[in-house]
Motif scaffolding. Structure first.
Motif, mmCIF file in Angstrom:
data_model
loop_
_atom_site.group_PDB
_atom_site.id
_atom_site.type_symbol
_atom_site.label_atom_id
_atom_site.label_comp_id
_atom_site.label_asym_id
_atom_site.label_seq_id
_atom_site.Cartn_x
_atom_site.Cartn_y
_atom_site.Cartn_z
ATOM 1 N N GLY A 239 24.349 -9.685 5.067
ATOM 2 C CA GLY A 239 24.955 -8.375 4.899
ATOM 3 C C GLY A 239 24.858 -7.823 3.498
ATOM 4 O O GLY A 239 25.561 -6.858 3.154
ATOM 5 N N ALA A 240 24.017 -8.412 2.669
ATOM 6 C CA ALA A 240 23.893 -7.984 1.277
ATOM 7 C C ALA A 240 22.414 -7.905 0.893
ATOM 8 O O ALA A 240 21.536 -8.247 1.673
ATOM 9 N N ARG A 241 22.160 -7.465 -0.334
ATOM 10 C CA ARG A 241 20.785 -7.325 -0.805
ATOM 11 C C ARG A 241 20.434 -8.467 -1.753
ATOM 12 O O ARG A 241 21.290 -9.021 -2.438
ATOM 13 N N ALA A 242 19.131 -8.791 -1.799
ATOM 14 C CA ALA A 242 18.601 -9.720 -2.796
ATOM 15 C C ALA A 242 17.434 -9.035 -3.487
ATOM 16 O O ALA A 242 16.520 -8.524 -2.826
ATOM 17 N N VAL A 243 17.472 -8.998 -4.819
ATOM 18 C CA VAL A 243 16.485 -8.256 -5.597
ATOM 19 C C VAL A 243 15.857 -9.169 -6.640
ATOM 20 O O VAL A 243 16.559 -9.880 -7.364
ATOM 21 N N PHE A 244 14.533 -9.159 -6.710
ATOM 22 C CA PHE A 244 13.788 -9.792 -7.800
ATOM 23 C C PHE A 244 13.067 -8.684 -8.562
ATOM 24 O O PHE A 244 12.476 -7.790 -7.951
ATOM 25 N N PHE A 245 13.103 -8.727 -9.901
ATOM 26 C CA PHE A 245 12.425 -7.678 -10.662
ATOM 27 C C PHE A 245 11.902 -8.228 -11.982
ATOM 28 O O PHE A 245 12.335 -9.281 -12.457
ATOM 29 N N VAL A 246 10.971 -7.483 -12.551
ATOM 30 C CA VAL A 246 10.443 -7.761 -13.889
ATOM 31 C C VAL A 246 10.894 -6.625 -14.803
ATOM 32 O O VAL A 246 10.753 -5.447 -14.458
ATOM 33 N N VAL A 247 11.423 -6.968 -15.949
ATOM 34 C CA VAL A 247 11.974 -5.966 -16.857
ATOM 35 C C VAL A 247 10.897 -4.960 -17.271
ATOM 36 O O VAL A 247 9.726 -5.295 -17.437
ATOM 37 N N GLU A 248 11.325 -3.703 -17.448
ATOM 38 C CA GLU A 248 10.419 -2.636 -17.829
ATOM 39 C C GLU A 248 10.897 -1.980 -19.125
ATOM 40 O O GLU A 248 12.113 -1.890 -19.367
ATOM 41 N N PRO A 249 9.962 -1.502 -19.953
ATOM 42 C CA PRO A 249 10.375 -0.771 -21.151
ATOM 43 C C PRO A 249 11.137 0.490 -20.765
ATOM 44 O O PRO A 249 10.851 1.115 -19.737
ATOM 45 N N ASN A 250 12.106 0.872 -21.596
ATOM 46 C CA ASN A 250 12.876 2.073 -21.326
ATOM 47 C C ASN A 250 13.518 2.535 -22.632
ATOM 48 O O ASN A 250 14.447 1.903 -23.133
ATOM 49 N N ARG A 251 13.006 3.624 -23.184
ATOM 50 C CA ARG A 251 13.493 4.100 -24.484
ATOM 51 C C ARG A 251 14.961 4.496 -24.426
ATOM 52 O O ARG A 251 15.734 4.189 -25.348
ATOM 53 N N THR A 252 15.368 5.164 -23.367
ATOM 54 C CA THR A 252 16.760 5.603 -23.256
ATOM 55 C C THR A 252 17.707 4.413 -23.243
ATOM 56 O O THR A 252 18.741 4.404 -23.930
ATOM 57 N N GLN A 253 17.366 3.395 -22.468
ATOM 58 C CA GLN A 253 18.217 2.211 -22.400
ATOM 59 C C GLN A 253 18.233 1.451 -23.721
ATOM 60 O O GLN A 253 19.278 0.930 -24.133
ATOM 61 N N LEU A 254 17.091 1.383 -24.403
ATOM 62 C CA LEU A 254 17.061 0.749 -25.725
ATOM 63 C C LEU A 254 17.996 1.478 -26.696
ATOM 64 O O LEU A 254 18.722 0.852 -27.475
ATOM 65 N N THR A 255 17.975 2.798 -26.639
ATOM 66 C CA THR A 255 18.841 3.590 -27.512
ATOM 67 C C THR A 255 20.309 3.317 -27.203
ATOM 68 O O THR A 255 21.141 3.185 -28.114
ATOM 69 N N GLN A 256 20.638 3.224 -25.912
ATOM 70 C CA GLN A 256 22.021 2.930 -25.524
ATOM 71 C C GLN A 256 22.437 1.524 -25.944
ATOM 72 O O GLN A 256 23.588 1.300 -26.357
ATOM 73 N N LEU A 257 21.516 0.573 -25.859
ATOM 74 C CA LEU A 257 21.819 -0.788 -26.306
ATOM 75 C C LEU A 257 22.038 -0.821 -27.818
ATOM 76 O O LEU A 257 22.948 -1.502 -28.307
ATOM 77 N N ALA A 258 21.209 -0.093 -28.567
ATOM 78 C CA ALA A 258 21.371 -0.053 -30.023
ATOM 79 C C ALA A 258 22.718 0.544 -30.400
ATOM 80 O O ALA A 258 23.381 0.082 -31.348
ATOM 81 N N ASP A 259 23.148 1.584 -29.678
ATOM 82 C CA ASP A 259 24.444 2.196 -29.951
ATOM 83 C C ASP A 259 25.568 1.192 -29.703
ATOM 84 O O ASP A 259 26.520 1.103 -30.491
#
Length: 295
Positions: A239-259
């Protein structure tokens, strides 16, 4: 320029070598590397040895996390300027960051605030983006939910716990020993049947794989999500999801992490700093090592 190269997939010998200055393609920037991060497992990744078309590209330069200064802009590059401090991810199938200079797609980089040092910045991209994308892009974690994070004392797990805590989730961490993280509401050692005693949770973030991942599927409540990073799941949670992924570059998320780094919400794991000449030894270090090239 100096660079760490690998030539043979069998011996995987890391060598300090003189190599040509990198070529900047369209929409690239050349980054003068001040600090670089790496993942030990990348020496087994196909992209370390072949390009996007599957052609041999050795000798190749490992390292996919970079912090430095823009030295040159490629044709058509916008959004960044020469002399600007930046950090981010290099492409998986191109030469990486363990060198004096690296060619990087501009969209893979974010501006680096002046009050963040390059060593700390180089430790953030892979672990920070992986944690962010796992929790929010794939698991859609919300305030009030419960998240179980395996390997909470590691690079990805520790940042994931910090982000989940900020988001208002109840954080359960697992590992061999308690990292004493203030971001963890409960810690569980991975011994015996301790894991099964956790009960059902909304999100499981698995960085370990194997048996721990498989045992965790029973802990995901209906409507929840198991996110796994090492390899695809072999058992689907009911009844739930299982997800496998490979990380992707993302400028917006990098900026939020830096903040969040600037405001003390997120702190990446750095256990040792070495010069470029000690990169081979760094790949055998325990913990998280960053290569420091320039002040």
């Amino acid at each position: 320029m100096r660079a760490i190269t690998v030539r043979d997939r069998e011996t995987v010998e890391l060598t300090l070598t003189d190599v040509p200055y990198p070529h900047s393609a369209e929409n690239d920037v050349i980054v003068e590397v001040h600090a670089a991060g790496f993942t030990r497992g990348e020496l087994t990744w196909p992209g370390t040895w072949t390009d996007r078309a599957g052609r041999d590209r050795t000798p190749s330069i490992p390292g996919h996390e970079v912090s430095g200064v823009v030295a040159e802009l490629g044709y058509g590059t916008t959004g960044l300027t020469v002399g600007q401090r930046v950090f981010g991810l290099t492409d998986w199938t191109r030469d990486g960051s363990l060198a004096d200079y690296a060619a990087v797609e501009a969209r893979n980089l974010a501006p680096l605030p002046a009050d963040i040092d390059h060593v700390t910045a180089a430790a953030l991209p892979i672990s920070g983006l992986t944690a962010w994308q796992a929790l929010f892009d794939h698991a859609h974690l919300e305030a009030g939910q419960t998240v179980l994070i395996h390997g909470v004392g590691g690079a990805v797990g520790s940042i994931a716990a910090q982000l989940a805590h900020e988001a208002g989730a109840y954080v359960i961490g697992t590992g061999r020993t308690n990292p004493q993280s203030a971001a963890v509401d409960k810690f569980v050692t991975l011994e015996g049947d301790n894991l099964e005693r956790v009960g059902q949770v909304d999100v499981v973030l698995d960085v370990l794989g194997g048996e721990i991942r498989d045992r965790s599927t029973a802990l995901v409540r209906p409507g929840g999500t198991l996110v796994t990073i090492p390899d695809p799941p072999t058992i689907q949670p009911q009844g739930a999801r299982a997800v496998f992924f490979v990380v992707e570059p993302n400028r917006t998320q990098l900026t939020q992490l830096a903040d969040r780094l600037r405001h003390g919400i997120v702190k990446p794991l750095v256990t040792k700093v070495r010069p470029l000449t000690e990169t081979a030894e760094a790949f055998t270090d325990r913990g998280r090592t960053i290569i420091h090239l320039k002040p």
